[in-house]
Design a protein around this motif. Sequence first.
Motif, mmCIF file in Angstrom:
data_model
loop_
_atom_site.group_PDB
_atom_site.id
_atom_site.type_symbol
_atom_site.label_atom_id
_atom_site.label_comp_id
_atom_site.label_asym_id
_atom_site.label_seq_id
_atom_site.Cartn_x
_atom_site.Cartn_y
_atom_site.Cartn_z
ATOM 1 N N THR A 1 27.166 19.407 -8.660
ATOM 2 C CA THR A 1 26.591 18.774 -7.472
ATOM 3 C C THR A 1 27.521 18.929 -6.271
ATOM 4 O OG1 THR A 1 25.383 17.156 -8.789
ATOM 5 C CG2 THR A 1 25.835 16.579 -6.480
ATOM 6 N N ILE A 2 26.972 19.398 -5.160
ATOM 7 C CA ILE A 2 27.717 19.401 -3.895
ATOM 8 C C ILE A 2 27.471 18.089 -3.168
ATOM 9 C CG2 ILE A 2 27.858 20.457 -1.602
ATOM 10 C CD1 ILE A 2 27.318 23.139 -2.926
ATOM 11 N N GLN A 3 26.192 17.679 -3.096
ATOM 12 C CA GLN A 3 25.860 16.419 -2.439
ATOM 13 C C GLN A 3 24.446 16.012 -2.816
ATOM 14 O OE1 GLN A 3 26.868 16.274 1.641
ATOM 15 N NE2 GLN A 3 26.154 14.208 1.965
ATOM 16 N N SER A 4 24.225 14.708 -2.918
ATOM 17 C CA SER A 4 22.878 14.187 -3.118
ATOM 18 C C SER A 4 22.180 14.119 -1.766
ATOM 19 C CB SER A 4 22.937 12.795 -3.751
ATOM 20 O OG SER A 4 23.503 12.857 -5.039
ATOM 21 N N LEU A 5 20.917 14.526 -1.741
ATOM 22 C CA LEU A 5 20.132 14.500 -0.505
ATOM 23 C C LEU A 5 19.091 13.391 -0.601
ATOM 24 C CD1 LEU A 5 19.450 18.316 0.137
ATOM 25 C CD2 LEU A 5 21.367 16.912 0.913
ATOM 26 N N ALA A 6 19.090 12.486 0.360
ATOM 27 C CA ALA A 6 18.101 11.422 0.393
ATOM 28 C C ALA A 6 16.773 11.957 0.928
ATOM 29 C CB ALA A 6 18.597 10.280 1.277
ATOM 30 N N HIS A 7 15.697 11.240 0.630
ATOM 31 C CA HIS A 7 14.384 11.580 1.167
ATOM 32 C C HIS A 7 14.483 11.661 2.691
ATOM 33 C CE1 HIS A 7 9.815 10.367 1.360
ATOM 34 N NE2 HIS A 7 10.059 11.563 1.862
ATOM 35 N N GLY A 8 14.090 12.776 3.258
ATOM 36 C CA GLY A 8 14.141 12.939 4.707
ATOM 37 C C GLY A 8 15.357 13.686 5.222
ATOM 38 N N SER A 9 16.324 13.992 4.337
ATOM 39 C CA SER A 9 17.512 14.724 4.779
ATOM 40 C C SER A 9 17.104 16.059 5.391
ATOM 41 C CB SER A 9 18.461 14.965 3.605
ATOM 42 O OG SER A 9 18.953 13.746 3.104
ATOM 43 N N ARG A 10 17.683 16.385 6.555
ATOM 44 C CA ARG A 10 17.319 17.616 7.266
ATOM 45 C C ARG A 10 18.269 18.745 6.884
ATOM 46 N NH1 ARG A 10 15.294 18.251 13.452
ATOM 47 N NH2 ARG A 10 15.441 20.516 13.615
ATOM 48 N N VAL A 11 17.730 19.874 6.459
ATOM 49 C CA VAL A 11 18.527 21.037 6.065
ATOM 50 C C VAL A 11 18.093 22.242 6.879
ATOM 51 C CG1 VAL A 11 18.832 20.133 3.718
ATOM 52 C CG2 VAL A 11 16.961 21.744 4.199
ATOM 53 N N THR A 12 18.970 23.254 6.892
ATOM 54 C CA THR A 12 18.676 24.507 7.589
ATOM 55 C C THR A 12 18.804 25.653 6.603
ATOM 56 O OG1 THR A 12 19.605 23.578 9.623
ATOM 57 C CG2 THR A 12 19.292 25.966 9.542
ATOM 58 N N THR A 13 17.820 26.529 6.584
ATOM 59 C CA THR A 13 17.840 27.631 5.624
ATOM 60 C C THR A 13 18.915 28.658 5.988
ATOM 61 O OG1 THR A 13 16.165 28.864 6.865
ATOM 62 C CG2 THR A 13 15.390 27.405 5.112
ATOM 63 N N THR A 14 19.547 29.217 4.943
ATOM 64 C CA THR A 14 20.331 30.439 5.124
ATOM 65 C C THR A 14 19.373 31.599 4.867
ATOM 66 O OG1 THR A 14 21.009 30.641 2.806
ATOM 67 C CG2 THR A 14 22.343 29.198 4.231
ATOM 68 N N TRP B 1 16.248 27.712 -2.776
ATOM 69 C CA TRP B 1 16.679 28.195 -1.466
ATOM 70 C C TRP B 1 18.119 27.775 -1.232
ATOM 71 C CZ3 TRP B 1 12.452 27.221 2.845
ATOM 72 C CH2 TRP B 1 11.370 28.093 2.610
ATOM 73 N N ARG B 2 18.864 28.645 -0.553
ATOM 74 C CA ARG B 2 20.240 28.309 -0.166
ATOM 75 C C ARG B 2 20.180 27.737 1.246
ATOM 76 N NH1 ARG B 2 25.130 31.207 1.554
ATOM 77 N NH2 ARG B 2 26.942 30.308 0.502
ATOM 78 N N VAL B 3 20.617 26.497 1.402
ATOM 79 C CA VAL B 3 20.484 25.793 2.677
ATOM 80 C C VAL B 3 21.813 25.153 3.058
ATOM 81 C CG1 VAL B 3 18.037 25.310 2.257
ATOM 82 C CG2 VAL B 3 19.763 23.619 1.578
ATOM 83 N N THR B 4 21.887 24.705 4.303
ATOM 84 C CA THR B 4 23.076 24.016 4.808
ATOM 85 C C THR B 4 22.700 22.601 5.199
ATOM 86 O OG1 THR B 4 24.038 26.066 5.641
ATOM 87 C CG2 THR B 4 24.867 24.023 6.579
ATOM 88 N N TYR B 5 23.557 21.639 4.816
ATOM 89 C CA TYR B 5 23.349 20.234 5.157
ATOM 90 C C TYR B 5 24.690 19.624 5.546
ATOM 91 C CZ TYR B 5 22.536 15.223 4.644
ATOM 92 O OH TYR B 5 22.464 13.874 4.867
ATOM 93 N N ASN B 6 24.779 19.106 6.773
ATOM 94 C CA ASN B 6 26.020 18.482 7.252
ATOM 95 C C ASN B 6 27.249 19.364 7.039
ATOM 96 O OD1 ASN B 6 24.745 16.272 8.235
ATOM 97 N ND2 ASN B 6 25.424 14.848 6.652
ATOM 98 N N GLY B 7 27.096 20.658 7.302
ATOM 99 C CA GLY B 7 28.223 21.575 7.202
ATOM 100 C C GLY B 7 28.501 22.081 5.805
#
Length: 728
Positions: free
Chosen positions: A532-545, A553-559
């Motif tokens: 696990t890198i990080q748990s994502l809560a409902h609604g967490s905003r991610v950006t696709t790589t 999908w490989r995505v970025t969340y909070n850096g």
Amino acid sequence: MDADQKPAPVQGEDTQVISVDGVDEEALPDSDEELYEQPSPEISQESEPSVTSEATPQAEDDGESEQPESLGTDAQTDEASDAPDTVETSGPETVQPSPENASPTEATQNQKSAEEQQLAETAIEDSEGTLAALTTPVESIDFIAAGITWDSNTSEDITEAALRVRKQGEWSEWHDLEVHATDEEMKAHSPRAGTEPLITLKADAVQARVHTRSGKAPEGLEVSLIDPGESATDGQLEPASIESTDVKTIDDASTASTTRPLDNATTEPDQPTGAKMMRSVSARTPLQTARSNSSADVIKPAIVTRAQWGANESLVSRSNQSSELKAMYVHHTAGTNNYSRAQAYAQVRAVHNYHAGTLRWGDIGYNFLIDRYGTIYEGRRGSIDSLPVGAQAGGFNTNTFGISTIGNFEIASPPAAMVESLKKVLAWKGLQHGINAAGTTSLTSAGGSSKHSSGTRVTVNTILGHKDTHATACPGRYLYSQLPSIRRDVATRINNAKTTTSFPTRKITAGLAYRAQKATTLRAEPNTKASTIQSLAHGSRVTTTNLASSGWWRVTYNGKTGWVPYKDLISNSKYTPPITYRTIASGLAYRAQKATVLRTDPNVKAATVQRLSQGARVTTTNRASGSWWRVTYNGKTGWVPYKDLISNSKYKAPVAYRTITSGLAYRAQRTTTLRTAPNSTATTVQRLSRGARVSTTNRAIGNWWRVTHNGKTGWVPYKDLIRNSQYR
């Protein structure tokens, strides 16, 4: 080392607690100086470093610049350091009695008095604050760790806490001990606070000194001594938590950091005058890269487990867990630099017993420790496989890890084997939890004894020294100066591991905004067993790589970058925020007071569960959101607008009307009342006097007619009316 050998039991563990009650007058020097005809001999300066003292600059006219202490490595010092006396220097000179005709007994007495007077005269030193406590030299158990502790709720401000110890008959200089950083959470779980432990090699006497701002000793002041015992297998075991074998060696262009003094280097601000800067020297080093699907596990180093170094699990309680890893602290124990492999095991036990037992932290404060031979030790229980909250950076323990190097690197450069193992641990955990080793992160202070008050947000390097957030010299100037090159090397190792994964990938559009449409997990690789890198809560905003693999999908969340199942994401434009619920009484009976719709969510666009006709009976659950209630009807549960419901006790069944001829002229044959509904308790529309003229509408029910009078419509009993043609 024997790979199959089981750890032998630890034997001879012991502790001693010495209560301290203010200043003992016997520890102070005598006023009679006739005992001395010669200058007082100096206290011996041990070859071991003090816990926090800085290396003393040499005078400018020396003609030489200061060099850090040189630490030998495995082949050079392992056997020699097994014997503690290899690290000692000569003891203090003794003062001979002045009378030439003194008897042997008198001479012995005078010599003893002179030694005691010498210790007393060196017991007082200039320090910030006022002397609050001073003990006489105390004979004790044999120990290798000593610390000063007090009640954690004391109001006294400790400005200095110092110890000196006797080893092989010789007294050391005073060691100024740093006060352990704490925060409110640590204080809530432990009634004790104290200093960092002084780590030595078998002492048998101790003296303590404490200064405070007020001159009053803190409540519950004690000196704690720890003998961690010995095991026949100390220093003899192959790490039970093995290094991954599913690796291939490649000749990578990344560099390993080695250090050497520069001939024409300038002095850094935090180095002693004349100390030469250390710089990273490029060396092509084979790096380990993954053939398997678990790159984080592939770069996992070998680790000596708690069972192997002999952790006393009876002192341990369960640790809280961090939700993510944001930063990794580098520490040093600030103890002796000259120790054998066996003595390294003992030092880890001593620190553990002091943290877990004396300070009552429930476990050792650090997550990992590393000795001068490069051996890595598991620290706080669970650190290999999870994120236990340690007690290593008071105020910043949550969402951080602490790795402590065993030694004092304020006065010496860390050995290359130690630095290499430090990089291995940092790269392994950094890759496992999506850390950008060359970047920064934001931490929020929990207060306590850090530099920052509670609630303060601080931007720090993701790999940082203890001194970056606390008033301390830790991890020592010579290790701290290497952190920039360590960060670069660790970042290279992490990137190398990322680019050598073997799972198939495909290209997708990068930079798209998505939301987690349910709680999910960002993982190091595209499979549910990856770390696990990080748990994502409902609604967490991610950006696709630009990468996808199967249903991930490989995505970025909070850096932080990692993998998440595509099915757990929804386009940001289609996202509906999570529902905010409140609690209502459940099990109440209500009716639909008009035809309405039971829906899957509390909004008019949600899917239909079932249509409800007027009078349909529903039962409340305990959930409401806005103007919607969650109810059950015929075994089906859904959401309905509250305004469409009425309490069952207030419900009136729908009226069954019949049709009559409209437009007929009638008169009131007695005084009566026009009402809003066809019953005598309904609200009055208008009173009708005898002879009032009305016209029928086409509605009737029972013995009531719906009629119009002077433009107003209402209900009146049929028996109160008579045809206009028959009216008299």
